[in-house]
Write a protein that holds these residues in place. Structure first.
Motif, PDB file in Angstrom:
ATOM      1  N   SER A 122       0.779  -1.215   0.039  1.00 21.72           N
ATOM      2  CA  SER A 122       0.055  -0.081   0.034  1.00 21.72           C
ATOM      3  C   SER A 122       0.973   1.138  -0.056  1.00 21.72           C
ATOM      4  O   SER A 122       2.023   1.149   0.242  1.00 21.72           O
ATOM      5  N   THR A 175      -8.792   0.857  -3.255  1.00 18.55           N
ATOM      6  CA  THR A 175      -8.652   1.141  -1.715  1.00 18.55           C
ATOM      7  C   THR A 175      -9.278  -0.148  -1.181  1.00 18.55           C
ATOM      8  O   THR A 175     -10.075  -1.109  -1.771  1.00 18.55           O
ATOM      9  N   THR A 216      -9.021   2.902   5.743  1.00 21.69           N
ATOM     10  CA  THR A 216      -8.946   2.821   4.258  1.00 21.69           C
ATOM     11  C   THR A 216      -7.422   2.711   3.763  1.00 21.69           C
ATOM     12  O   THR A 216      -6.766   3.606   4.054  1.00 21.69           O
ATOM     13  N   TYR A 229      -5.071   2.962   0.880  1.00 21.01           N
ATOM     14  CA  TYR A 229      -4.635   3.357  -0.423  1.00 21.01           C
ATOM     15  C   TYR A 229      -3.635   2.649  -1.205  1.00 21.01           C
ATOM     16  O   TYR A 229      -2.548   2.800  -0.605  1.00 21.01           O
ATOM     17  N   ALA A 282      -3.687   9.580  -5.056  1.00 16.46           N
ATOM     18  CA  ALA A 282      -4.782   9.683  -4.361  1.00 16.46           C
ATOM     19  C   ALA A 282      -4.281   9.619  -2.557  1.00 16.46           C
ATOM     20  O   ALA A 282      -4.551  10.514  -1.690  1.00 16.46           O
ATOM     21  N   ALA A 283      -3.397   8.747  -2.350  1.00 13.46           N
ATOM     22  CA  ALA A 283      -2.586   8.816  -1.076  1.00 13.46           C
ATOM     23  C   ALA A 283      -1.905  10.032  -0.725  1.00 13.46           C
ATOM     24  O   ALA A 283      -2.089  10.668   0.390  1.00 13.46           O
TER      25      ALA A 283
END
Length: 201
Positions: free
Chosen positions: A50, A164, A186, A188, A193-194
């Motif tokens: 992630s 996600t 959540t 990511y 986006a993270a």
């Protein structure tokens, strides 16, 4: 042995083609069901696959977040970011150990020397005497040596479009857990986006 196998699968996934979820993470996701307790080896695969773990997500902001820097058979090193006050966000590096193929537990590691601070208004780094004063303030409030809480995870669901995965983290103090302390996480996998996530006070 399950953790070792998961880490081997993780390595194979990292050297393979780039995907929204790497092969190791997707293999974990594919065998999970909503509400299922996760083995820590499976959690470890998601840690390394992630970009950021966002806790209690609200409108693109997190109550706190983790970026996992290193995962071994025995534990994980991670950068935590969270608001310290209405004006200041902080980041620091901590370490957890894996226990019973289920938990990641705090170690009482003194993370205060690793603290970095940022002005919330514009993201300006806090440096020099101001940073030293911030660390002194934190040391006066937080007793890091007492940190020995443990956490486990229940799988919730995957959102393929958003890239996600959501887990439920349960918090244990002296072996006891209170649902009021549960936190939705959540995870990511998309770096952009993270990187857009912030923190709320």
């Amino acid at each position: 042995m399950r953790l070792i196998a998961s880490l081997i699968i993780l390595w194979v996934g990292l050297v393979g083609p780039a995907l929204a979820q790497d092969a190791a993470s997707q293999a974990v996701i594919d065998r999970m069901k909503a509400g299922k307790l996760m083995a820590i080896g499976d959690v470890a695969a998601l840690m390394m696959g992630s970009e950021r773990w966002c806790y209690r997500l609200q409108e693109g902001n997190c109550a706190w977040s983790d970026i996992y820097l290193e995962v071994t058979e025995t534990g994980a090193t991670y950068e935590i970011s969270n608001p310290w006050s209405e004006e200041v966000d902080i980041s620091f590096v901590d370490r957890g150990v894996f226990r019973q193929d289920r938990y990641i537990c705090e170690t009482g590691n003194d993370w205060v020397p690793t603290v970095r601070g940022y002005e919330r208004a514009d993201g300006t780094a806090i440096e020099g005497r101001a940073l030293a004063a911030l660390k002194e303030e934190i040391e006066g409030i937080v007793t890091v040596g007492d940190d020995d809480d443990c956490f486990d995870y229940l799988y919730q669901h995957q959102d393929k479009a958003a890239e996600t995965v959501t887990l439920l983290q349960r918090h244990y103090i002296d072996g006891e857990t209170d649902p009021a302390d549960d936190a939705l996480v959540t995870i990511y996998f998309n770096a952009e986006a993270a990187g857009d996530l912030g923190w709320y006070w």
